[in-house]
Design a protein around this motif. Structure first.
Motif, short mmCIF file in Angstrom:
data_model
loop_
_atom_site.label_atom_id
_atom_site.label_comp_id
_atom_site.label_asym_id
_atom_site.label_seq_id
_atom_site.Cartn_x
_atom_site.Cartn_y
_atom_site.Cartn_z
N GLU A 205 0.84 -1.19 0.00
CA GLU A 205 0.00 0.00 0.00
C GLU A 205 0.88 1.25 0.00
OE1 GLU A 205 -3.78 1.82 2.52
OE2 GLU A 205 -2.86 -0.07 3.13
N ARG A 206 0.50 2.21 -0.81
CA ARG A 206 1.19 3.50 -0.96
C ARG A 206 2.56 3.37 -1.61
NH1 ARG A 206 -1.37 3.98 4.01
NH2 ARG A 206 0.48 3.26 5.11
N VAL A 207 2.95 2.15 -1.99
CA VAL A 207 4.22 1.96 -2.70
C VAL A 207 3.95 1.42 -4.10
CG1 VAL A 207 6.38 0.65 -2.80
CG2 VAL A 207 5.59 1.59 -0.62
N GLY A 208 3.09 0.40 -4.18
CA GLY A 208 2.77 -0.20 -5.47
C GLY A 208 3.27 -1.64 -5.55
N THR A 209 3.37 -2.15 -6.76
CA THR A 209 3.78 -3.54 -7.00
C THR A 209 5.24 -3.56 -7.42
OG1 THR A 209 1.53 -4.10 -7.67
CG2 THR A 209 3.27 -5.64 -8.29
N ILE A 210 6.05 -4.39 -6.77
CA ILE A 210 7.46 -4.49 -7.11
C ILE A 210 7.85 -5.93 -7.37
CG2 ILE A 210 8.15 -2.42 -5.83
CD1 ILE A 210 9.15 -4.27 -3.59
N ARG A 211 8.83 -6.10 -8.22
CA ARG A 211 9.38 -7.43 -8.52
C ARG A 211 10.25 -7.89 -7.35
NH1 ARG A 211 11.05 -12.01 -9.40
NH2 ARG A 211 12.06 -12.73 -11.31
N VAL A 212 10.00 -9.08 -6.84
CA VAL A 212 10.77 -9.62 -5.73
C VAL A 212 11.38 -10.95 -6.14
CG1 VAL A 212 9.45 -8.48 -3.91
CG2 VAL A 212 8.73 -10.73 -4.72
N ALA B 78 9.59 -6.10 2.27
CA ALA B 78 8.26 -5.83 1.71
C ALA B 78 7.19 -6.57 2.50
CB ALA B 78 8.22 -6.24 0.24
N GLU B 79 7.47 -7.82 2.85
CA GLU B 79 6.51 -8.60 3.64
C GLU B 79 6.33 -8.00 5.03
OE1 GLU B 79 6.76 -13.16 2.11
OE2 GLU B 79 8.62 -12.33 2.90
N VAL B 80 7.43 -7.48 5.61
CA VAL B 80 7.35 -6.85 6.93
C VAL B 80 6.41 -5.65 6.88
CG1 VAL B 80 8.64 -5.57 8.68
CG2 VAL B 80 9.61 -7.65 7.71
N VAL B 81 6.51 -4.85 5.81
CA VAL B 81 5.64 -3.68 5.66
C VAL B 81 4.17 -4.10 5.72
CG1 VAL B 81 4.92 -1.80 4.14
CG2 VAL B 81 7.33 -2.40 4.31
N ASN B 82 3.82 -5.17 5.01
CA ASN B 82 2.43 -5.64 5.01
C ASN B 82 2.02 -6.23 6.35
OD1 ASN B 82 1.88 -4.90 2.34
ND2 ASN B 82 2.76 -6.78 1.52
N ILE B 83 2.95 -6.93 7.02
CA ILE B 83 2.64 -7.56 8.30
C ILE B 83 2.28 -6.52 9.36
CG2 ILE B 83 3.66 -8.85 10.24
CD1 ILE B 83 5.31 -10.37 8.04
N VAL B 84 3.04 -5.40 9.40
CA VAL B 84 2.86 -4.41 10.47
C VAL B 84 2.00 -3.22 10.01
CG1 VAL B 84 5.05 -5.05 11.52
CG2 VAL B 84 5.00 -3.12 9.93
N ASP B 85 1.35 -3.34 8.83
CA ASP B 85 0.55 -2.23 8.28
C ASP B 85 1.39 -0.96 8.23
OD1 ASP B 85 -1.70 -3.86 8.06
OD2 ASP B 85 -2.28 -3.47 10.14
N GLY B 86 2.60 -1.09 7.74
CA GLY B 86 3.55 0.01 7.78
C GLY B 86 3.49 0.94 6.59
N GLN B 87 4.22 2.04 6.70
CA GLN B 87 4.36 3.00 5.61
C GLN B 87 5.86 3.16 5.35
OE1 GLN B 87 2.49 6.75 6.36
NE2 GLN B 87 3.40 7.74 4.57
N VAL B 88 6.24 3.12 4.10
CA VAL B 88 7.65 3.22 3.74
C VAL B 88 8.03 4.69 3.60
CG1 VAL B 88 9.43 2.53 2.09
CG2 VAL B 88 7.49 1.02 2.52
N LEU B 89 8.98 5.12 4.44
CA LEU B 89 9.43 6.51 4.40
C LEU B 89 10.57 6.71 3.39
CD1 LEU B 89 9.49 7.27 8.25
CD2 LEU B 89 7.65 7.70 6.62
N GLY B 90 11.40 5.68 3.23
CA GLY B 90 12.53 5.79 2.33
C GLY B 90 13.12 4.42 2.02
#
Length: 436
Positions: A54-61, A75-87
């Motif tokens: 969410e708020r980042v998009g789809t990326i090749r992993v 990327a999985e951690v971001v989804n697990i913790v409902d996180g937002q990527v700052l950088g």
């Protein structure tokens, strides 16, 4: 010729790990509709080729091998913790080696931070910077952020810096739970683990004659072969009984069994075993999503693998493991076969035994009784439950069963559950018996 769907999947597979993709981009690059592109991207996500944040998009992993399934990506951690990527978005595909909780003095904390780690910490800017310099990603808890200079540095180093509204303890628990779930998945044996690959598989084509079956039979001593068309899509199966008294010049297409049962490589081995026993099949073709042959599995290999899996030590416990571990032999001199103590994990929200646990207990007792009677593996076919009276938390449940009928290939068992010598539940189980 490959379909548009297959072309898109091939295109995605060839993208660099970490590259961002979108429906519009795929549609434009390959001259397909956005609907076709969307469906292919979803399939790529199912295959583990891409992930959507969410708020980042789809990326090749990087597609995970089964032996590395317990390693999470950032990327999985971001989804697990409902996180937002700052950088550091370009580093989201990287694999997390371990996580470190930053709940100590900075000097002591940094001794544990290494490249590939994830540091879980609050709003401590200096610590954020030092962790990135050490090659570690940063997860900021409590909904806090960081400054622009640190975000810029994270982008330069391709190291994700993530924020989440959860506290440190909750985040650590969520990540631990995710790793634990991955370990359970890792232990589940699937068809892919034992299939005979295509380059070692003998098969016939629709333009072959029966003569070709005899040639393969003389070479391999096998009697069953899948039949494919020029696109390698499975069209049928040919067994010895199909070619009896047939001339060698008879086309295979005329004698084959059409529309055979097939399985996918991702199907659990238990499901495949059930199909083979239920249908009386000795060899199953394994196909991809386009019905193309990728290999075969034999009944003998399936049973061996299931028996081996049951003897392996487990790392992660499923609900069934938690329940069945409580089942013990009843003391001698009683009328019961097994006893079980009802733990808090085995109850529903109001403190009584759950229906899922009830079915697991009846399945376990029925299976044990059948194995006592006849050596082999048990595949449950049908289960009828009768939940008669509520059972309170931390009660002792006593169980007894009666084998109603048993044959070489199947069995039927009646199981009764008692609490304080009062009948509280009943179940009727039918199962297939697999000889070892």
């Amino acid at each position: 010729m490959s379909t548009k769907h297959e072309q898109i999947l091939d295109y995605i597979a060839q993208l660099s790990v970490g590259e961002k993709i979108s429906v519009r981009q795929i549609a434009k690059a390959l001259h397909v509709s956005e609907g076709t592109a969307y469906r292919a991207i979803k399939e790529a996500e199912n295959q583990g080729l891409v992930t959507t944040i969410e708020r980042v998009g789809t990326i090749r992993v990087e597609q995970k091998l089964k032996e590395n399934i317990d390693h999470l990506t950032f990327a999985e951690v971001v989804n697990i913790v409902d996180g937002q990527v700052l950088g550091g978005r370009s580093g989201l595909h990287k694999t997390l080696q371990r996580f470190v909780i930053g709940a100590m003095k900075m000097e002591a904390m940094m001794r544990y931070v290494e490249p590939g780690n994830l540091l879980i910490v609050g709003n401590r800017y200096q610590v954020h910077r030092l962790a990135l310099e050490a090659g570690a990603a940063v997860l900021i808890t409590g909904g806090f952020g960081t400054n622009e200079e640190i975000i810029q540095y994270a982008n330069e180093q391709s190291l994700p810096i993530i924020t989440t509204s959860y506290d440190t303890f909750t985040v650590a628990s969520m990540i631990n739970r995710a790793i634990y779930d991955q370990l359970i998945k890792k232990e589940i044996v699937i068809v892919e683990d034992i299939l005979i690959p295509l380059n070692e598989t003998y098969f016939l084509t629709t333009d072959n004659m029966v003569e070709r079956w005899h040639q393969l039979n003389a070479k391999t001593s096998h009697s069953r072969y899948p039949v494919v068309n020029h696109e390698m899509k499975v069209q049928g199966m040919v067994a010895a009984k199909d070619i009896l008294s047939m001339k060698e010049s008879t086309p295979v297409e005329k004698v084959m069994t059409k529309e055979p049962i097939t399985v996918h490589a991702t199907m659990s081995l238990a499901s495949a075993a059930h199909v083979m026993v239920w249908e009386g099949i000795e060899l199953l073709p394994v196909v991809d999503d386009e019905a193309r042959l990728v290999g075969v599995i034999s009944r003998q290999d399936v049973l061996k693998a299931l028996q081996m899996a049951q003897r392996q030590p487990h790392v992660g416990d499923t609900l069934d493991d938690v329940v069945t571990r409580q089942v013990e032999e009843a003391p001698t001199g009683t009328v019961y076969d097994y006893v079980c103590h009802l733990t808090p994990q085995m109850t529903n929200p109001i403190g009584m035994i759950s229906y899922g646990v009830l079915s697991t207990l009846i399945t376990e007792v029925g299976s044990r009784l059948l194995r006592r009677h006849k050596r082999g593996d048990v595949v449950v076919e049908n289960l009828s439950l009768y939940f008669l009276k509520p059972v309170q938390i931390e009660s002792k449940i006593e169980m007894k069963g009666k084998i109603l009928e048993v044959s070489r290939k199947s069995g039927k068992v009646d199981v009764e559950l008692y609490s304080s010598d009062e009948l509280v539940g009943k179940g009727l189980m039918t199962a297939q018996l697999l000889e070892r």
